[in-house]
Scaffold this active site. Structure first.
Site, PDB file in Angstrom:
ATOM      1  CG  LEU A  93       3.889 -17.749  -2.105  1.00 18.08           C
ATOM      2  CD1 LEU A  93       4.310 -16.297  -1.990  1.00 18.08           C
ATOM      3  CD2 LEU A  93       3.245 -18.023  -3.456  1.00 18.08           C
ATOM      4  CB  CYS A  94       8.451 -22.206  -4.325  1.00 18.44           C
ATOM      5  SG  CYS A  94       7.599 -23.604  -5.081  1.00 18.44           S
ATOM      6  N   PRO A  95       9.751 -21.901  -1.293  1.00 18.18           N
ATOM      7  CG  PRO A  95      11.599 -22.349   0.116  1.00 18.18           C
ATOM      8  CD  PRO A  95      10.722 -21.223  -0.412  1.00 18.18           C
ATOM      9  CG  ASP A 110       4.278 -21.461  -5.999  1.00 21.80           C
ATOM     10  OD1 ASP A 110       4.315 -21.204  -7.218  1.00 21.80           O
ATOM     11  OD2 ASP A 110       5.184 -21.151  -5.205  1.00 21.80           O
ATOM     12  CG  ASP A 125      10.364 -25.209  -7.380  1.00 21.20           C
ATOM     13  OD1 ASP A 125      11.153 -25.097  -8.347  1.00 21.20           O
ATOM     14  OD2 ASP A 125       9.831 -24.240  -6.818  1.00 21.20           O
TER      15      ASP A 125
END
Length: 78
Positions: free
Chosen positions: A12-14, A39, A45
């Site tokens: 998952l981000c980041p 994601d 991003d």
């Protein structure tokens, strides 16, 4: 110029951005990095990170549940 791959699936981000940043730091200007993520936030991003750091997103696509981005390493910041 060579082509590399990064598997950032199930992160998952980041984390996809951080893994991309770490991998790009090991590559030469002009190299391409194909990043595989699950994601969907990576679609926003990673291009934003590339703009800020002098790299270019050549391609984005969905392949099933994967999000795939192809990044060309820039020559300014590594």
């Amino acid at each position: 110029m060579s082509r590399h791959q990064l598997d950032a699936r199930n992160l998952l981000c980041p984390m996809p951005v951080i893994r991309t940043q770490d991998r790009v730091a090991t590559l030469a200007p002009g190299d391409m990095l194909e990043v595989f993520c699950t994601d969907p936030g990576a679609l926003n991003d990673i291009p934003a990170w590339c703009r800020l750091n002098g790299h270019r997103v050549l391609e984005t696509r969905r392949d099933g549940r994967d999000v795939v981005l192809v990044v060309e390493v820039g020559g300014e910041e590594r």
